[in-house]
Scaffold this active site. Structure first.
Site, PDB file in Angstrom:
ATOM      1  N   ARG A   6      38.648  29.747   3.090  1.00 34.10           N
ATOM      2  CA  ARG A   6      37.733  29.550   4.215  1.00 34.10           C
ATOM      3  C   ARG A   6      37.735  30.821   5.050  1.00 34.10           C
ATOM      4  NH1 ARG A   6      37.868  27.808   9.570  1.00 34.10           N
ATOM      5  NH2 ARG A   6      36.075  26.528  10.200  1.00 34.10           N
ATOM      6  N   LYS A  15      42.873  35.028  11.929  1.00 30.04           N
ATOM      7  CA  LYS A  15      43.758  34.236  12.786  1.00 30.04           C
ATOM      8  C   LYS A  15      44.819  35.082  13.473  1.00 30.04           C
ATOM      9  CE  LYS A  15      42.904  29.641  10.999  1.00 30.04           C
ATOM     10  NZ  LYS A  15      43.458  28.415  10.395  1.00 30.04           N
TER      11      LYS A  15
END
Length: 294
Positions: free
Chosen positions: A273, A238
């Protein structure tokens, strides 16, 4: 089902498993690794690599590789949630995810569907998905689907939509507000008829969060465990990592992603995740061995 869903003392308790329609997902002593399958042309990390060409065989082959690398769950998504992403009609999203979910279920794998749409969730669960990963914060229609189908559920904190969330990062205390949101969301789950042993919580790293706020929430994993449910951490590749890695592009954030995974494992996160499953499984093993960090 419990009457109270927030108990601070549970931060020191072992992370409970997540109950599934068929068995359970162990979230301790090491967190379960959830591998990502993006069936979209525009996801921030790997858009277009698995869709639309070769669908659904390309997605199924990729998912098989994640399972071989040690993924306990495969999270299948058909709509990008990156900031600024364009919404996908429910019919198209279902067309993307259902064949892959069905193929995974036929092989006995645990499949999760990453969606905000009740109709997509219902179709995916009917095809064999055991978890609904809700990145929209608990829309009532989606909670109804979870209650009716008996699947497991991930409740994530977010604000707005992918088109607007970059402008919704104003918090007085991001950790306190996200924790309160998740606690209230667990109460909504109870009210909808969802047993809490079927629910995990996710602070929503990067969803309506600045880089500094995302880091603060990662540091707060032990506090979030006080909600009594497995904490899912989704930080892989991210953008907040770029601020810590000299502006590294998406393709060059592996070390940062693994550092987050190891620290989250040491802090008792229940599910991670990730994109890079094999490396994460190894990092998690070490992180869990070093925890808890208190």
């Amino acid at each position: 089902m419990r009457d109270k869903v927030t108990r601070a003392e549970e931060a020191d308790a072992p992370t409970p498993p997540l109950r599934l329609p068929h068995g359970q997902l162990a979230c301790a002593p090491e967190p379960a690794v959830m591998g990502i399958v993006n069936l979209t042309p525009d996801s921030f990390a790997d858009g277009g690599t698995l869709y639309p060409e070769g669908h659904p065989e390309a997605g199924l082959a990729y998912a098989a590789g994640l399972l071989a690398e040690g993924a306990a769950v495969v999270d299948v998504g058909g709509e990008s949630t990156r900031p600024g992403a364009i919404p996908v009609p429910a019919e198209e999203e279902a067309r993307r995810v259902v064949p892959v979910v069905s193929g995974l279920a036929a092989e006995g794998a645990i499949a999760s569907v990453d969606t905000t749409k009740p109709e997509v969730a219902r179709a995916a669960v009917a095809a064999g998905a055991q978890i609904v990963n809700d990145v929209g914060g608990g829309e009532p229609g989606l909670l109804e689907v979870v209650a009716e189908t008996g699947c497991a559920y991930v409740l994530m904190h977010s604000r707005g939509t992918p088109a607007t969330m970059r402008d919704l990062t104003d918090y007085d205390d991001v950790v306190a507000e996200v924790t309160a949101f998740l606690a209230e969301g667990l109460e909504r789950c109870v009210a909808a008829g969802i047993d809490l042993d079927r629910v995990a919580v996710d602070p929503g790293i990067g969803f309506a969060k600045t880089a500094e706020q995302s880091v603060a929430l990662l540091r707060a994993v032990p506090r979030l465990r006080g909600l009594g449910r497995p904490v899912l951490v989704g930080a892989s590749r991210k953008s907040f990592l770029a601020s810590l890695l000299d502006g590294a592009p998406v393709s060059d954030r592996l070390e940062g992603s693994l550092a987050v995974a190891a620290v989250a494992a040491a802090d008792g996160a229940g599910i991670l995740r990730v994109h890079d499953v094999a490396a994460t499984v190894r990092a998690v093993r070490v992180g869990a061995a070093l925890g808890p960090r208190r």
